[in-house]
Design a protein around this motif. Sequence first.
Motif, short mmCIF file in Angstrom:
data_model
loop_
_atom_site.label_atom_id
_atom_site.label_comp_id
_atom_site.label_asym_id
_atom_site.label_seq_id
_atom_site.Cartn_x
_atom_site.Cartn_y
_atom_site.Cartn_z
N ILE A 247 0.84 -1.18 0.00
CA ILE A 247 0.00 0.00 0.00
C ILE A 247 0.88 1.24 0.00
O ILE A 247 2.09 1.16 0.24
N THR A 248 0.29 2.40 -0.27
CA THR A 248 1.06 3.61 -0.53
C THR A 248 0.67 4.73 0.42
O THR A 248 -0.51 5.07 0.55
N GLN A 249 1.67 5.31 1.06
CA GLN A 249 1.46 6.42 1.98
C GLN A 249 0.71 7.56 1.29
O GLN A 249 1.10 8.03 0.22
N GLY A 250 -0.37 8.01 1.89
CA GLY A 250 -1.11 9.15 1.37
C GLY A 250 -1.97 8.89 0.16
O GLY A 250 -2.63 9.81 -0.33
N ARG A 251 -1.98 7.65 -0.34
CA ARG A 251 -2.82 7.35 -1.51
C ARG A 251 -3.66 6.08 -1.33
O ARG A 251 -4.44 5.73 -2.21
N THR A 252 -3.48 5.38 -0.21
CA THR A 252 -4.24 4.17 0.07
C THR A 252 -5.24 4.44 1.18
O THR A 252 -4.90 5.09 2.18
N VAL A 253 -6.47 3.94 1.00
CA VAL A 253 -7.44 3.97 2.09
C VAL A 253 -7.95 2.55 2.33
O VAL A 253 -8.04 1.74 1.41
N ALA A 254 -8.26 2.28 3.60
CA ALA A 254 -8.97 1.05 3.96
C ALA A 254 -10.46 1.37 3.97
O ALA A 254 -10.86 2.42 4.48
N VAL A 255 -11.26 0.46 3.41
CA VAL A 255 -12.70 0.68 3.26
C VAL A 255 -13.44 -0.58 3.68
O VAL A 255 -12.85 -1.61 3.99
N ASP A 256 -14.76 -0.48 3.64
CA ASP A 256 -15.61 -1.64 3.87
C ASP A 256 -15.93 -2.27 2.51
O ASP A 256 -16.64 -1.67 1.70
N PRO A 257 -15.41 -3.46 2.23
CA PRO A 257 -15.62 -4.07 0.90
C PRO A 257 -17.07 -4.47 0.63
O PRO A 257 -17.40 -4.84 -0.49
N GLU A 258 -17.93 -4.38 1.65
CA GLU A 258 -19.36 -4.60 1.41
C GLU A 258 -19.94 -3.50 0.53
O GLU A 258 -20.96 -3.69 -0.13
N TYR A 259 -19.28 -2.34 0.52
CA TYR A 259 -19.79 -1.19 -0.23
C TYR A 259 -18.85 -0.74 -1.34
O TYR A 259 -19.29 -0.20 -2.35
N VAL A 260 -17.55 -0.93 -1.14
CA VAL A 260 -16.56 -0.41 -2.08
C VAL A 260 -15.69 -1.56 -2.59
O VAL A 260 -15.13 -2.32 -1.79
N THR A 261 -15.58 -1.68 -3.90
CA THR A 261 -14.75 -2.72 -4.50
C THR A 261 -13.28 -2.47 -4.19
O THR A 261 -12.77 -1.36 -4.42
N LEU A 262 -12.59 -3.47 -3.64
CA LEU A 262 -11.16 -3.31 -3.40
C LEU A 262 -10.43 -3.11 -4.73
O LEU A 262 -10.61 -3.88 -5.67
N GLY A 263 -9.61 -2.10 -4.78
CA GLY A 263 -8.91 -1.74 -6.00
C GLY A 263 -9.51 -0.55 -6.71
O GLY A 263 -8.90 0.01 -7.63
N ALA A 264 -10.71 -0.12 -6.29
CA ALA A 264 -11.39 1.00 -6.94
C ALA A 264 -10.77 2.34 -6.52
O ALA A 264 -10.37 2.51 -5.37
N PRO A 265 -10.70 3.31 -7.44
CA PRO A 265 -10.32 4.66 -7.04
C PRO A 265 -11.45 5.28 -6.22
O PRO A 265 -12.62 5.04 -6.50
N VAL A 266 -11.10 6.04 -5.20
CA VAL A 266 -12.10 6.75 -4.41
C VAL A 266 -11.61 8.18 -4.21
O VAL A 266 -10.43 8.43 -3.98
N TRP A 267 -12.54 9.10 -4.32
CA TRP A 267 -12.23 10.51 -4.09
C TRP A 267 -12.63 10.86 -2.67
O TRP A 267 -13.76 10.61 -2.26
N ILE A 268 -11.69 11.40 -1.89
CA ILE A 268 -12.02 11.76 -0.52
C ILE A 268 -12.01 13.28 -0.35
O ILE A 268 -11.19 13.99 -0.95
N GLU A 269 -12.94 13.75 0.43
CA GLU A 269 -13.02 15.16 0.83
C GLU A 269 -13.06 15.17 2.35
O GLU A 269 -14.13 15.10 2.96
N LYS A 270 -11.87 15.21 2.96
CA LYS A 270 -11.76 15.15 4.42
C LYS A 270 -11.75 16.55 5.00
O LYS A 270 -10.97 17.41 4.58
N ASP A 271 -12.62 16.77 5.98
CA ASP A 271 -12.66 18.05 6.67
C ASP A 271 -11.67 18.03 7.84
O ASP A 271 -10.77 17.20 7.88
N GLY A 272 -11.85 18.92 8.81
CA GLY A 272 -11.00 18.92 9.99
C GLY A 272 -9.87 19.92 9.91
O GLY A 272 -9.81 20.78 9.02
#
Length: 324
Positions: free
Chosen positions: A236-261
Amino acid sequence: MAEPTYTQLTFDELRGWQDDDHRAAFDVFTNTCRDLDDRQWAVLCEFAKTNPEPRGFFEKFFRPVLIEDGEPMLFTGYFEPQLPGSRERGDAYQYPIYGVPDDLVRGEPYFTRREIDEDRPLVGRGLELAWLTDPVDLFFLQVQGSGRISLPDGSMMRVGYGGKNGRNYSSVGMALVDRGVFEPHQVSAAVIRNWVRKNRKQGRELLWENESYVFFREVSEVPADRGPLGAMNRSITQGRTVAVDPEYVTLGAPVWIEKDGATPMNRLMVAQDTGSAIKGAQRADIFFGTGAEAGLEAGKIKDGGRMVVLMPATMAHRVVIANR
């Protein structure tokens, strides 16, 4: 959780899309896309080998889909710990990292964390991969799912996720909140670690509240300049990999994140990992890298926002229509 809803968006609706480094995300995507079985993914992966312009590739062949299940978005962070340890028990090295027991059956309940610690059913079975100096280090190694062990001779050993005991994960941080020890905004990995060390007996019992127990395998063949192995058995890659719930998101899929905080992040990532605590359509764990500094950064993250999955265009259309 409610039944998931699927809303197709446009790339113009993704906050900061045009400003991201799409090449960085493209390179991560191509590292694992060949492991996707579906034909639509396979075709896109094959085309990616021709080295198209990255942003145009994503915009032409993918559609952003917002998947929601009624729960608010929660981003957290994780990292690869680097801990002192030994392949042999002795002196301060008293806490074993166990390999996968041969009687473990996936999905079926096995010994709880407390039973493993107190009753010691795994002792004498040759399962010890290495020994650590601190039970809290062992606990958080299991939470992260992978790590590097600094051995006495100066060499490095790497361990990765091998399996778990079929027990539900529960947050020890939330347990401290429920007891009134801390407020929710005060809880972090560092705070939990310090509290457990200061309150030895209560701390041990607190860790037992999380019955989930992770077993490891040695993966020292992974080069030192590469990230740890994720759920797809790829680095996996620092700053470009996310862990997700595979029930909803296909492993290997690109995902766009908009993180607040405090440290907002608008970035194209790749869903290459999973985690026991990562459950729900709007839940993601961001990989921050290896070592103590990465751990400090990861421990600060507990933010809202949203996550949007990039699906192959025809797949996105079919999913959205089917769930209207």
